[in-house]
Every structure is written in C-alpha cells, then in structure tokens.
Write a protein that holds these residues in place. Structure first.
Motif, short mmCIF file in Angstrom:
data_model
loop_
_atom_site.label_atom_id
_atom_site.label_comp_id
_atom_site.label_asym_id
_atom_site.label_seq_id
_atom_site.Cartn_x
_atom_site.Cartn_y
_atom_site.Cartn_z
N ARG A 116 25.30 -36.55 58.23
CA ARG A 116 26.45 -36.24 57.39
C ARG A 116 27.74 -36.67 58.10
NH1 ARG A 116 28.17 -31.49 54.05
NH2 ARG A 116 30.07 -30.79 55.04
N SER B 283 34.50 -29.61 55.01
CA SER B 283 33.95 -28.44 54.33
C SER B 283 33.54 -28.74 52.89
CB SER B 283 34.95 -27.29 54.36
OG SER B 283 36.22 -27.75 53.96
N PHE B 284 32.42 -29.43 52.74
CA PHE B 284 31.82 -29.58 51.41
C PHE B 284 30.32 -29.45 51.59
CE2 PHE B 284 31.99 -33.79 53.29
CZ PHE B 284 30.75 -34.35 52.98
N SER B 285 29.62 -29.12 50.51
CA SER B 285 28.17 -29.00 50.65
C SER B 285 27.49 -30.12 49.87
CB SER B 285 27.69 -27.63 50.18
OG SER B 285 28.13 -27.41 48.87
N SER C 31 23.28 -31.72 49.07
CA SER C 31 21.84 -31.61 49.30
C SER C 31 21.37 -32.73 50.23
CB SER C 31 21.09 -31.71 47.97
OG SER C 31 21.14 -33.06 47.53
N GLU C 32 20.16 -32.55 50.77
CA GLU C 32 19.64 -33.55 51.70
C GLU C 32 19.45 -34.91 51.02
OE1 GLU C 32 15.99 -33.11 54.52
OE2 GLU C 32 17.30 -31.36 54.73
N THR D 165 22.76 -36.53 50.47
CA THR D 165 23.31 -36.96 51.76
C THR D 165 22.69 -38.29 52.16
OG1 THR D 165 23.62 -34.67 52.46
CG2 THR D 165 23.62 -36.32 54.19
N GLN E 255 27.69 -29.69 62.61
CA GLN E 255 27.46 -30.48 61.39
C GLN E 255 26.31 -31.42 61.70
OE1 GLN E 255 29.74 -31.45 58.46
NE2 GLN E 255 31.10 -29.71 58.71
N SER F 162 26.38 -35.76 42.67
CA SER F 162 26.88 -35.04 43.85
C SER F 162 27.26 -36.00 44.97
CB SER F 162 25.89 -34.01 44.39
OG SER F 162 24.79 -33.87 43.61
#
Ligand SMILES: [Zn+2]
Length: 255
Positions: free
Chosen positions: A125, A203-205, A207-208, A211, A121, A185
C-alpha cells in the motif's frame, strides 16, 4: 536537514552522499565516515535524516559535522522494507525535486519511511501511495477527475489509459477497445492519494484485491512516467517474489 538517499563508499573510508533537502538534492562527501570511531559514521548512513554542516572545497560539498535526527531502525532489520526504501530513494533522486516541491517530496518520503520502518502500513500500500503522490508532485498526475469521453464520475469499473493519462468509464473504454483496470474502490483510493491533503494522505481503507489493482496500475504509471527501467524496482520484485512486468515502453513506441 537532509535525508541520505545514497551513501557510496569511495577511497579508503569516505562516503559520497546524495541528500534530499527541503530545497533539492545535494551531493556531499563525508571524509573518513566509514571509520568506526568517526563522528560522521552513523549520521551519514543510508536513510538517516540528519542535520548537516557542510563547507565547500574545490566545488565539493564536504560534511563537517552531522547530527542524526531520525534513523529508521526498522528498515535495517527487514529486507522487504529495505528493498522498498531503496526503490523510493531511486525514484526521489530521479524526480530531482527543487524549490518548494523538494520540501513536499522530502516530507512525503519521510512519512513513508516512518510508516514502513514502524510497520504501521503494509508495504504494498505504501508503495502505491508513494508512487502516485511523488509523481503527482513532480507533475506526472493522471487525469482522474472523470471519464474523458462522457464525463461520468463514478459507477462501475473504469480504465486508466496509462500511455495517455486519461480515464474512461466501462462503456467508453469498450468503444475504444480498452480493458477496465480499476474497480470503484481502487479508483476512489487513487483519487484520494492524488488529491487529499498531506495530513490525511495515509488514512483511507482499501480491500486487499483493490490494493493489488491499485498497486499494479501505480507501478505502470510510474514506469511510463519515468520512461526508464529502475534497478531498485527489479531488486524489489526479486525480494518480494514478483515477476517483472516489463511495461517500460521505448520512446519510439510511445503514442
Ligand atoms: Zn465514459
């Protein structure tokens, strides 16, 4: 079982340890641990997760035996990761968990160190996840359920009013003269980190850009909740090439 949060040299070759155990923090001394042939040498190193046998002598916990279980080798060869791990350790020690909270804090930290040392990871994050989750476990949970004024749950940007731990939608934030600091988000990720079950935490997504927004806010929330400067955070900023934000408010400035 204990994770070495701090290992300080004392005397000729002894180590004073601060351990995070499933029931809370424990201070102990490992006599002669810094001698190369000492059987206490490797298991008492910083960030080792080991099984300790302790005995008490004159109100001191003394390490009799140690068996290492997880060493997190990846941290030792990566200064960015090591700096972040040291920040996690300082936070964990300051939050000083006890009882059932200590077990949850220990598992969270072990998971973060695992992802950090295996590069599974990204560090930025992990930093936000650790900060928000560790603080929430310790009772510093921002109110992220809905806008504190109109109960709006989602749609557009939001503002987390850090000094009050309250959330406002864009319209209500504007009425209060506050700027939005969360996009949709980043807010979803923040809620996820605070409310999800342990097994799904990582476990999540995101974007940069989001973040980055999440990271900035998680750090502000941390500094505000802890209410004191953190040396390891200054060090982390210098290693990562980030300027200090200086967002710690002195008690008399706090609303
Ligand atoms: Zn609102």
């Amino acid at each position: 079982m204990g994770l070495v949060l701090r290992a300080t040299k004392t005397g000729e070759a002894d180590r004073v340890l601060l351990l995070l155990t499933p029931t809370g923090l424990v201070s102990a001394i490992a006599k002669g641990a810094l001698r190369l042939r000492s059987k206490l040498f490797s298991g008492t190193a910083l960030f080792c997760y080991s099984e300790f046998t302790l005995f008490e002598r004159k109100n001191l916990q003394v390490v009799d035996e140690v068996t290492e279980q997880e060493v997190f080798w990846g941290l030792r060869e990566d200064v960015d990761a090591m700096a972040l791990a040291m920040y996690f350790a300082e936070l964990a020690a300051l939050l000083s968990p006890a009882g059932t909270e200590a077990d949850a804090q220990l598992r969270l930290l072990l998971n973060c160190l695992y992802f950090l040392s295996t590069h599974k990871q990204p560090p930025r994050r992990l930093k936000a996840i650790y900060e928000l989750r560790a603080l929430s476990l310790a009772g510093f949970m921002p109110d992220l359920v809905a806008c504190a004024d109109c109960v709006r749950y989602e749609g557009g940007d939001f503002c987390l009013d850090v000094p009050h731990g309250r959330l406002y939608c864009a319209a209500c934030a504007q009425k209060r003269g506050l700027d939005c600091n969360l996009d949709a988000s980043a807010l979803a990720a923040m809620r996820y980190i605070v409310f999800s079950e342990d097994a799904k935490l990582f476990s999540f997504s995101l974007s940069e850009g989001s973040t980055e927004r999440l990271g900035a806010l998680a750090e502000q929330w941390t500094l505000y909740s802890i209410n004191r400067p953190l040396r390891s955070l200054d060090f982390l900023h210098s290693v990562w090439g980030i300027e200090n934000t200086g967002t710690v408010l002195l008690p008399e400035e706090r609303p």
